[in-house]
Each structure stands twice: as C-alpha cells, then as structure tokens.
Design an enzyme around this catalytic site. Structure first.
Site, short mmCIF file in Angstrom:
data_model
loop_
_atom_site.label_atom_id
_atom_site.label_comp_id
_atom_site.label_asym_id
_atom_site.label_seq_id
_atom_site.Cartn_x
_atom_site.Cartn_y
_atom_site.Cartn_z
N LEU A 263 0.83 -1.20 0.00
CA LEU A 263 0.00 0.00 0.00
C LEU A 263 0.87 1.25 0.00
CD1 LEU A 263 -2.77 1.35 0.14
CD2 LEU A 263 -2.63 1.17 2.64
N TYR A 264 1.98 1.20 0.74
CA TYR A 264 2.90 2.34 0.75
C TYR A 264 3.34 2.66 -0.67
CZ TYR A 264 7.33 4.84 1.21
OH TYR A 264 8.35 5.74 1.06
N ALA A 265 3.75 1.64 -1.42
CA ALA A 265 4.18 1.84 -2.80
C ALA A 265 3.04 2.39 -3.65
CB ALA A 265 4.67 0.53 -3.39
N THR A 267 0.56 4.28 -2.67
CA THR A 267 0.31 5.70 -2.38
C THR A 267 1.38 6.58 -3.01
OG1 THR A 267 1.51 5.63 -0.25
CG2 THR A 267 -0.86 5.18 -0.21
#
Length: 461
Positions: A263-265, A267
């Site tokens: 999810l970090y990637a 965003t």
C-alpha cells in the site's frame, strides 16, 4: 328545656358556622395572594436569570464562531509559543510568530532560495534543512511530530535545527488554513516535500494513515501551492517502492511502475500521478525523487540497519530474510549525504512554476529521478559489517520473506540524475555504517564491546 335556651343555642351554632365560613374565605384569599406573590417572585427570578445569561453568554451562533476561531487559533499557533487568551496578547504573540517564520525563511546569500521543508524533523528532512541553511538559503520547517517512531528522536533533530536557526512549525499537512497562512507570510520559491507516512509493513496495521498523509496531505499541499502567488517549484519524495514487482535491473525511470507490492508503494505511485495532474492543469513545477533505502546518522528506528544494531547490542536474535527460492535479499543502500546532494541538486535545477492565481500560463517542468547508490548489497553482508563495527556476533535467524509488501531486490540506475544535476553517490556501505554506528553509540550512550575490551586491556597494562 325552655324555649329561650333553645333559641340561644341555635344562634350560637349559626354564629360559629358563620365565623368558620369567614375563616375559610380569609384563608382562601391569603392562599391566593400568597400564590400570586410566589408566581410573581418566580417570574422575576426567571427574568433575572435570563438577563444574567444574556449578559454573560453570547448567542449560540456567535459562540460557535468564537469556538471555531479559538480552535483554528490553537491549530495555527500550535508551536507552543501561545498561551494567552486576550486579544492584545494573541496579536503580539502572533506577530512574534510571524517574525520567526520570516526570519527562518529569509535567505542569507544573494539569490538564495526560500524553501518550505515538510517533514523537517524527519531523517532526510532534518539533514536537507541543515544543508540548505548552511549554504545561506532560507528554510522553514513543517512537521507534525507523530509517534510512528520515537518522537523524542524527532525532537532531538528539532534541537539541531534550532541551533542552525531553522524554525519548525508544528502542524499537519491536512490543515489547509495553516498552510495558507504560511504562504501568505512567506513567498516561498521552493517546497521540499518530504513529509509522508513511511514504512512498508506498517501499512498492514494502519492503512488509513498512508491515505491521510501520502495522498490527502499531498493534494492539500498542492492545492495551497497552486493558489500561491508566486507558485513555488516543488521537489518531493517518491520512493523506489514504486517499482514493485518489476524484475528488470537496474531499475530505470523508464521501467513500469504499475505493479506495487505494498500500500505504501501504491500511495507513492498515486502521488506521481497526482503530481502529473497538477502540473498539467495548474502549471506547477514538480520533481519526484525515488529514494533507495536511505541510511545514516539520525536515521529511522524502523529501518533494518537501525534495529539490527540495537538488537545485536542487546543480544537479541535478528531475522534475516531470504527469498521464496532461497536467494539472499539485497538492497541498494544509499548514504544520507548522497541523498542530500541529490535533493539539493533537484532544487537548484527546478524551473519556476508557470501558473498564477490557480491558472496555468504555460508548460511547466515535470521530472522524476532515481536517487540510489547503484551497488546492491545482500542483507547478510550488512549484518557482517555491523558485527565488525560493534565487536559482537549477531544471533541470526534465517527465514523466508513473508508476503508483507517487501521486495527481494533493489538496484538504482541514476544516469538521469547524473546527467541533469550531477548526482554521483560516493559513500560505500562500510564507510556509511561506520559513521552511523559512531553516531548511534554516542547518541544512546553505548560503548561497543571492541572499545570496552581495548579499555580493559589498557587498564590491565
């Protein structure tokens, strides 16, 4: 009984009945009068209470407006400088706050930059802020000091920045009025946007924090920047994580980034697309920097090199990941000083935004660059270097990499950054970790075993 006696008795009875009747009438009149007096007294007291309430309290709509103003004021003045509630005191304190903001943002060298650095109390943000200030640029910090990792480390970085006359405004990216106020006070030439919710694995625990900071926060900042006059040029932190499941090596800016592994990637990839949109519609000059595993002094405790050091010193076992096909996991570890040079180079070569009043006047610069070391190192090699520097053998626990968003391998191609602003990393992992360990043991007051043994030997001699 005589007739006269009977008559007297009858008169007496009638007289008593009449007197009783008079008493009842009198009691009724008294009761009615008392009730009227009590009613009037109650009414008078009620009127007095209403009058007192009206005098001491404003109407509901005014109180809500006052409350909203008070809440905004608390948010706006959240640096801890403001405690007085009087209008005259708040006005003078507000002027003092604005003075600090202007002083921190004013360049000391001719044609120097005026830079708003978000995430200034963070790892990369604090290093970049100091580097810019030392060369004479104006720098204003912005940070919310959240507790994703130990806030005391962020406060310690803040103290370092204060020694360099860098003021950090404490606030949140989603506080639009506060950001607009900053842009009203200072005509920033540049924004170095480094504030973000970091970490790949934490996204599985608190996904909303990534949406709030990395997407909503970015959009809010861009909304304020697009309306500023002049519009600033913006350099912001993307991530090497956007390459996700890409298998081509080394990673190039031309490779696909539509397969995020976390999810970090996702965003950060969304941030790149949002940047494209604001560049296209509003003429904002935007440069995205894809960082590759940054490490060094004053680093982040959630990074492997940092908590490996802590666990080795405390005799705890450390997990070393291997890929599903039993290969070593490797990272393109990039020393903080090299990253700072890349950030400064991107700022120096960023062209001006072309919009005005929220309207695009012409094509604006849109760039994205890799900032890495170009030399992937297996995590096992990282641990070996730390063992030597700490004088302690690590208790290694080899396990298969879980499917939590991490990727097995990163390798940066930085030829584009080298071509455009001379980016060239110069610090290898051994040299960088030596500097990190020196800082770590000093900051936490730990004496490595190598030094302890040397001191014991000297004492024996």
């Amino acid at each position: 009984m005589p007739l006269s006696a009977t008559a007297d008795t009858s008169k007496t009875v009638k007289l008593e009945r009449y007197n009783s009747y008079l008493r009842k009438i009198h009691s009724t009149k008294v009761l009615n009068a008392s009730s009227k007096v009590l009613f009037r007294a109650t009414l008078l007291v009620a009127l007095l209470l209403v009058l007192l309430f009206a005098i001491n309290y404003p109407p509901l709509s005014d109180s809500r407006a006052a409350a909203a103003h008070h809440l905004h004021r608390r948010s706006f003045l959240s640096t801890g400088l403001f405690s007085s509630s009087s209008s005259s005191s708040s006005a003078s304190l507000g002027a003092a706050w604005e003075k600090r903001v202007r002083q921190s943002s004013t360049a000391k060298r001719p044609h120097g930059l005026s830079v708003l650095v978000t995430g200034a109390a963070g790892f990369v943000g604090s290093h970049c802020s100091i580097a810019l200030k030392k060369r004479g640029d104006g720098v204003l910090g912005f940070d919310n000091f959240n507790d994703y990792y130990d806030p005391s480390l962020k406060r310690a970085r803040q103290q370092l920045l204060e020694k360099q006359q860098v003021f950090i405004v404490e606030g949140d990216l989603n506080d639009g009025p506060l950001l607009r106020k900053l842009f009203d006070v200072v005509p920033f030439t540049h924004v170095l946007h480094l504030a973000a919710q970091a970490g790949v694995r934490y996204a599985m625990k608190n996904p909303q924090s990534y949406i709030s900071s990395n997407i909503a926060g970015l959009v809010n900042l861009l909304e304020v920047a697009k309306a500023a006059n002049p519009q600033p040029a913006i350099v912001w932190a993307s991530s090497s994580s956007v390459y996700g499941l890409n298998t081509e090596n080394p990673f190039s800016e031309e490779h696909r980034t539509d397969q995020p592994a976390s999810l970090y990637a996702a965003t950060k990839k969304a941030g790149e697309e949002i940047a494209h949109t604001y560049n296209h519609i509003y003429g904002l000059s935007l440069t995205g920097l894809r960082f590759f595993t940054v490490y060094g002094p004053w680093g982040r405790p959630d990074m492997a090199y940092f908590f490996f050091t802590k666990d080795i010193l405390h005799g705890k076992s450390i997990d070393i990941y291997r890929t599903q096909d039993n290969q070593e996991v490797a990272r393109d570890f990039t020393y903080i000083d090299d990253i700072v040079k890349g950030c400064v180079g991107a700022l120096d070569t960023a062209e001006k935004s072309t919009g005005s009043g929220g309207k695009k006047r012409g094509p604006a610069m849109l760039r994205v660059y890799n900032l890495g070391n170009t030399s992937p190192v297996p995590v096992g090699r990282l641990v070996s270097i730390l063992e030597g520097l700490l004088g302690t053998k690590a208790k290694k626990h080899l396990i298969k990499m879980p499917r939590n968003g991490d990727v097995p391998y990163t390798h940066a191609n930085v030829s584009l950054a080298y071509r455009d602003f001379g980016y060239k990393p110069t610090t290898d992992l051994a040299a960088g970790l030596r500097k990190f360990v020196k800082w770590y043991v000093g900051y936490y007051g730990i004496q490595p075993r190598v030094k302890r043994e040397n001191s014991h030997a000297e004492d024996s001699a």
